[in-house]
Motif scaffolding. Structure first.
Motif, PDB file in Angstrom:
ATOM      1  N   ARG A  92       0.802  -1.212   0.000  1.00  0.00           N
ATOM      2  CA  ARG A  92       0.000   0.000   0.000  1.00  0.00           C
ATOM      3  C   ARG A  92       0.837   1.265   0.000  1.00  0.00           C
ATOM      4  O   ARG A  92       0.292   2.357   0.172  1.00  0.00           O
ATOM      5  N   LYS A  94       2.078   2.993  -2.259  1.00  0.00           N
ATOM      6  CA  LYS A  94       1.681   3.984  -3.237  1.00  0.00           C
ATOM      7  C   LYS A  94       0.448   4.746  -2.751  1.00  0.00           C
ATOM      8  O   LYS A  94       0.390   5.969  -2.831  1.00  0.00           O
ATOM      9  N   GLU A  95      -0.493   3.998  -2.217  1.00  0.00           N
ATOM     10  CA  GLU A  95      -1.700   4.617  -1.686  1.00  0.00           C
ATOM     11  C   GLU A  95      -1.328   5.619  -0.578  1.00  0.00           C
ATOM     12  O   GLU A  95      -1.813   6.738  -0.549  1.00  0.00           O
ATOM     13  N   GLY A  97       1.466   7.095  -0.267  1.00  0.00           N
ATOM     14  CA  GLY A  97       2.139   8.208  -0.929  1.00  0.00           C
ATOM     15  C   GLY A  97       1.134   9.227  -1.436  1.00  0.00           C
ATOM     16  O   GLY A  97       1.350  10.438  -1.330  1.00  0.00           O
ATOM     17  N   ILE A  98       0.014   8.719  -1.954  1.00  0.00           N
ATOM     18  CA  ILE A  98      -1.008   9.647  -2.451  1.00  0.00           C
ATOM     19  C   ILE A  98      -1.587  10.460  -1.292  1.00  0.00           C
ATOM     20  O   ILE A  98      -1.749  11.682  -1.396  1.00  0.00           O
ATOM     21  N   TYR A  99      -1.824   9.791  -0.159  1.00  0.00           N
ATOM     22  CA  TYR A  99      -2.301  10.549   1.012  1.00  0.00           C
ATOM     23  C   TYR A  99      -1.302  11.647   1.352  1.00  0.00           C
ATOM     24  O   TYR A  99      -1.674  12.785   1.631  1.00  0.00           O
ATOM     25  N   LEU A 101       0.839  13.099  -0.620  1.00  0.00           N
ATOM     26  CA  LEU A 101       0.793  14.154  -1.633  1.00  0.00           C
ATOM     27  C   LEU A 101      -0.394  15.071  -1.394  1.00  0.00           C
ATOM     28  O   LEU A 101      -0.328  16.270  -1.618  1.00  0.00           O
ATOM     29  N   LEU A 102      -1.491  14.486  -0.938  1.00  0.00           N
ATOM     30  CA  LEU A 102      -2.694  15.278  -0.712  1.00  0.00           C
ATOM     31  C   LEU A 102      -2.565  16.158   0.520  1.00  0.00           C
ATOM     32  O   LEU A 102      -3.420  16.981   0.774  1.00  0.00           O
ATOM     33  N   VAL A 195       6.077   7.256  -2.971  1.00  0.00           N
ATOM     34  CA  VAL A 195       5.429   7.317  -4.279  1.00  0.00           C
ATOM     35  C   VAL A 195       6.073   6.345  -5.262  1.00  0.00           C
ATOM     36  O   VAL A 195       5.408   5.741  -6.082  1.00  0.00           O
ATOM     37  N   ARG A 196       7.403   6.203  -5.152  1.00  0.00           N
ATOM     38  CA  ARG A 196       8.073   5.381  -6.159  1.00  0.00           C
ATOM     39  C   ARG A 196       8.524   4.033  -5.616  1.00  0.00           C
ATOM     40  O   ARG A 196       9.381   3.378  -6.173  1.00  0.00           O
TER      41      ARG A 196
END
Ligand SMILES: Nc1ncnc2c1ncn2[C@@H]1O[C@H](COP(=O)(O)OP(=O)(O)O)[C@@H](O)[C@H]1O
Ligand SMILES: [Mg+2]
Lengths: 697, 250
Positions: A92, A94-95, A97-99, A101-102, A195-196
């Motif tokens: 998870r 990546k998920e 990472g999105i949090y 980023l947000l 993220v990566r």
């Protein structure tokens, strides 16, 4: 303040939504966690139950074992939970990472993860306690029936409060460990890492020749060393010391396994690519690189599974051997249902009375009295049995010295006893003896350089002397070692010459018949009648005693083994399933290029099979060699070397194979469902014979 | 020239009640044609490629390639048909990450059971043509976007497919890489007589085609033919057309 509240609500809410969305994936995580907790709980209930422990433990041995095993159990549960938690976290990143980023702070993300962990642990705890309580009931029923402990179900509470409390404390501790581990992971990784994260495994792989060769050689030499034990007294094990050699072998095999998986396998696969003919095929060109990639990115998991699997297989095989072997040996240690020495002033009628009272109306009860006459000999090369000093089975543990000598019985007595003991095949094997022939009943199988069969001994007895020739050696003794060692079966003529006008040195009563089997009352009555004589031996009595003595060990080890299978199976399942999810895009490409689905399914199956095969096969090899060392080095050998002794090892291995196979099928099914979620008509057959057919439907 | 591709009144509706993603699309194409497909996002271009290439099935209408009616193919037959006749290039490269470049390009040939010696030779000569000969033993993860797309193109071309489908192959490339790739496709089309259907937003990329179908809302609304124009001339015509359609929308 209000904002804080909101955040918390949020984290819980998102966690809840996320769990709901990935139900199928989390389901197994949850179920396996629940199972693991169930095992832990039933174990704790068991080890806290005075009712049972009072019955099966007399000397505190079981209690000690319980506390040792509970340490292992806890370590294992913690390891498993930490592993699967980390595994899901990786999936998870990546998920997360999105949090990030947000604009979520790391603390917020950690809150989210903690909420999820709390959800899962609490649910797993509840289900685990319920399942564990049921399992505990089942176990108690089982040992109650098996050992006839006479525990009434009403005596047991359904949930033992102190076991619940202990399990709760433990689960809470596990939760804290998971939170710490998640926190460490989050704080250590930068936003970029998050993220990566998935891309990081794509680095160019290097193949090292040296560690690959070392791994192979180390495993090989480890196995070679264990084989060496079969050389008996000339082996390194005896000459350099069992303990030292054992440690060296253990080190070689363990380190070898690590290198073998991490370097040797990828190296060999990489080399196999050079064989163009076999590599450039539509299957291999996809599976070989895939295998190399997976084995390198998952080598730690594989190594751990392999070592665990080796350990568990070995422990269960050794356990099986330690129980099976003595039970198998009972046919030699106590060949008759009941046997004892007839002392002075004992009347045969009393024995018959007792037998009739405790085993009434039994047509097939046979009572045979055998007279043994001791003879001496001055010949060279007398067998070890001649002077074997003490009876090996002093039932009360005291040593009973015997005089050196051969103890003679007649051929017809021998044969009759064999038949009464139900060994008809053996009875037919020994042809009647003529004049000066005899059969030597061995204590252990013949391991001499020069065979003992064919040797000649001069026997001295009260009425004279005679030279006999050993016609054959036999392990089919008809009288227990408690009552006779160095037994010589002589021809009826010689026997009558020896016995003429003499009182026998030992008189042995042998009782056989179906009504005497498991007849503890009769055994007890005879024991009282004989004043607890150490010469009283009972076949089924001995077997029951052995089962009783070993049952608690078995039960406790059983907890560990079951726990292992739940954990190993789930790890393999998670791992393959997530690999299938990652390769979904690859399979789509292959399909576009023109691979048939049946072929892609075959590729999936092969990849999963390789992953299952490594821990199983390597673990199996380790187990076989370890059991061999154990059997040859640490166990007495009364049974000779026949393959039948490895039956329990075989059963343990078969059961393991079966469990692995079931997991394999489940994993294949689940992986195919992951790759083609909507595909209901095309079931992914794990065996794969009707692939061609199913594609057309 | 022989007609290879016949598309008759093809309609695709993903979910009932929704407006069709393809609406009664018909056209024909001859061997050796290089067709560009343009149109706004969501106008049905990818859907068309999927339907033409047996990856998806139309709701109505039918597609004939070399007189084979795609509708009649079972799933396995469709797979074999793709293996023997079709090639693909996608915007997202779609390479197999665990395979080297060489292995990636070889996969379609192994599927056709071509002997390894020949595979090696073909891969090498094609890699030279696509300018990736020095990258053959690297993994896709170690390549730039342009190189990956060329690998992807080489993999599509190597089996000399009758039809090559390319979905926005230059979408993620810088202009130099895009030009290289287009040249490679153009040469494959010219030398191997491979029919190419290429979806693109880029008028420059489209100018390599000899015919352009412009989509809107699942229909072909315009068709441009290159005729005997120079590429530069054709490019200008395309730009004009695109601008015209954009003003039409305002
Ligand atoms: N798998 C699908 N399920 C439902 N609708 C889809 C699917 N794929 C595409 N669509 C719809 O079909 C229309 C055309 O999509 P697409 O062919 O991908 O457009 P383009 O490639 O031209 O951008 C869009 O409205 C899209 O929402
Ligand atoms: Mg598209």
């Amino acid at each position: 303040m209000k904002r804080e509240m909101n955040y918390e609500m949020n984290a819980f809410y998102i966690a809840y939504r996320n769990l709901k969305k990935n139900v199928s994936f989390y389901l197994l995580y949850f179920v396996s966690a629940a199972f693991v907790i169930a095992v832990f709980f039933s174990f704790t209930s068991f080890s806290k139950s005075r009712i049972i422990l009072d019955k099966i433990s007399s000397d505190g041995r079981v209690e000690t074992m319980c506390s040792t095993i509970s340490v292992f159990l806890m370590a294992f549960v913690i390891f498993y939970m930490a592993y699967s938690n980390r595994f899901f976290l990786r999936r998870r990143t990546k998920e997360l990472g999105i949090y990030a980023l947000l604009g979520y702070r790391k603390a917020d993300i950690l809150k989210l993860l903690i909420s999820e962990n709390i959800y899962i642990c609490c649910l797993a705890f509840l289900f685990g306690i319920l399942m564990g309580a049921l399992a505990y009931r089942g176990i108690v029923c089982l040992i109650n029936g098996l050992l006839r402990l006479g525990i009434r179900q009403s005596e047991l509470s359904f949930l033992d409060p102190s076991a619940v409390a202990q399990t709760a404390v433990f689960v809470a501790a596990v939760l804290v460990i998971l939170v710490i581990s998640n926190g460490r992971f989050l704080w250590r990784s930068s936003l970029m890492d998050l993220v990566r994260f998935e891309k990081s495994a794509e680095k160019k792989m290097k193949f090292h020749k040296l560690p690959a060769a070392a791994g192979f050689l180390m495993i090989l030499s480890g196995y070679g060393l264990s084989l060496d034990i079969l050389r008996g007294s000339r082996s390194v094990w005896i000459r350099a010391g069992f303990y030292q050699t054992g440690l060296l072998t253990l080190f070689l095999v363990t380190a070898g396994t690590v290198l073998f998986i991490a370097f040797f396998l990828p190296y060999v696969m990489e080399r196999s690519k050079r064989h163009k003919k076999s590599f450039y095929t539509d299957m291999k060109i996809v599976t070989t690189p895939g295998f190399i990639y997976r084995i390198r990115s998952n080598s730690r998991t594989l190594i751990m599974l392999t070592l665990l699997s080796a350990a568990v297989l070995t422990v269960s095989s050794v356990m099986a051997l330690t129980l099976y072997y003595p039970i198998a040996a009972v046919s030699r240690v106590a060949p008759s249902e009941i046997e004892f020495r007839i002392g002075d002033g004992m009347r045969e009628e009393d024995i018959i009375d007792l037998a009739e009272r405790y085993a009434p109306d039994a047509a097939d009860t046979e009572i045979t009295i055998t007279d043994l006459y001791r003879v001496t000999s001055d010949s060279d090369h007398l067998p070890v049995e001649y002077s074997l000093g003490s009876s090996m089975n002093g039932a009360q543990g005291e040593e009973i010295l015997r005089e050196a000598g051969f103890e003679c019985i007649s051929y017809s007595q021998y044969r009759r006893l064999l038949e009464e003991q139900g060994k008809n095949k053996a009875a037919d094997r020994y042809a009647p003896l003529s004049g000066n022939e005899c059969i030597l009943l061995k204590y252990q199988p013949d391991e001499q350089e020069e065979p003992e069969a064919g040797r000649q001994y001069v026997l001295d007895f009260a009425n004279g002397s005679a030279e006999v020739t050993v016609k054959e050696l036999s392990l089919d003794n008809v009288i227990s070692f408690a009552n006779s060692v160095g037994t010589l079966v002589v021809s009826d003529e010689l026997y009558s010459a020896i016995s003429r006008g003499q009182t026998p040195d030992v008189r042995v009563a042998s009782l056989n018949g179906s009504a005497l089997k498991d007849n503890e009352a009769l055994y007890q009555a005879l024991s009282d009648y004989l004043d607890g004589s150490p010469y009283l031996q009972g076949h089924s009595h001995r077997i029951n005693e052995l089962i009783y003595m070993n049952s608690s060990t078995f039960l406790l080890i059983g907890f560990l083994v079951i726990l292992f299978f739940i954990a190993a199976g789930s790890i393999l399942y998670f791992n393959n399933r997530s690999a299938a999810e990652d390769s979904k895009a690859d399979y789509e490409i292959l399909e576009k290029i023109g691979y048939r689905r049946s072929k892609i399914r075959k590729i999936i199956r092969r990849q999963i099979r390789a992953f299952f095969a490594i821990p199983f096969l390597l673990g199996l090899a380790d187990c076989i060699f370890a059991s061999m060392v154990y059997k040859a080095g640490l166990m007495q050998n009364l049974l000779g070397s026949s393959w039948s002794q490895y039956v329990p090892v075989g059963i343990a291995v078969l059961l393991t194979a079966l469990i692995y196979f079931v997991y394999y099928i489940l994993t294949v099914k689940s992986c195919c469902a992951t790759v083609w979620p909507l595909d209901r008509t095309m079931n992914c057959s794990a065996i794969g014979q009707n692939d061609e057919l199913s594609t057309r439907i | 020239m022989r007609t290879i591709l016949k598309v008759n009144e093809v309609t695709k509706i993903y979910t009932k009640g929704q407006k069709p993603s393809l609406h009664k699309v018909s056209f024909e194409a001859e061997a050796g044609e290089f067709i560009g497909i343009m149109g706004a996002s969501g106008s049905g271009k990818t859907t068309l490629l999927n339907v033409l290439s047996t990856i998806d099935r139309p709701t109505e209408g039918n597609v004939l390639i070399d007189d084979v009616n795609l509708e009649k193919l079972s799933d396995s037959e469709a797979a074999d048909f793709r293996r023997d006749h079709l090639g693909f290039i996608f915007q997202e490269y779609f390479l197999l990450d665990s395979l080297t470049v060489r292995e990636n390009i070889s996969v379609p040939l192994t599927l056709q059971k071509i002997p390894p010696k020949k595979i090696e030779y073909m891969v090498r000569s094609l890699a030279e043509r696509f300018g990736i000969a020095s990258q053959l033993d690297k993994y896709p993860g170690e390549l730039s976007g342009g190189q990956r797309q060329r690998v992807s193109a080489a993999r599509a071309v190597i089996k000399k497919p009758g039809i090559l489908f390319a979905d926005e192959p230059t979408g993620a490339l810088d202009s130099a890489s895009a030009t290289e790739l287009l040249k490679a496709l153009y040469e494959a089309n010219r030398d191997l007589r491979t029919m190419i259907l290429m979806v693109t937003h880029d008028p420059y990329a489209a100018s390599y085609a000899n015919r352009i179908l412009i989509f809107r809302d699942g229909r072909i609304v315009e068709e441009l033919r290159r005729n005997r124009d120079e590429r530069q001339k054709f490019y200008e015509r395309i730009i004009e057309k695109v601008a015209e359609m954009d003003t039409g929308r305002n």
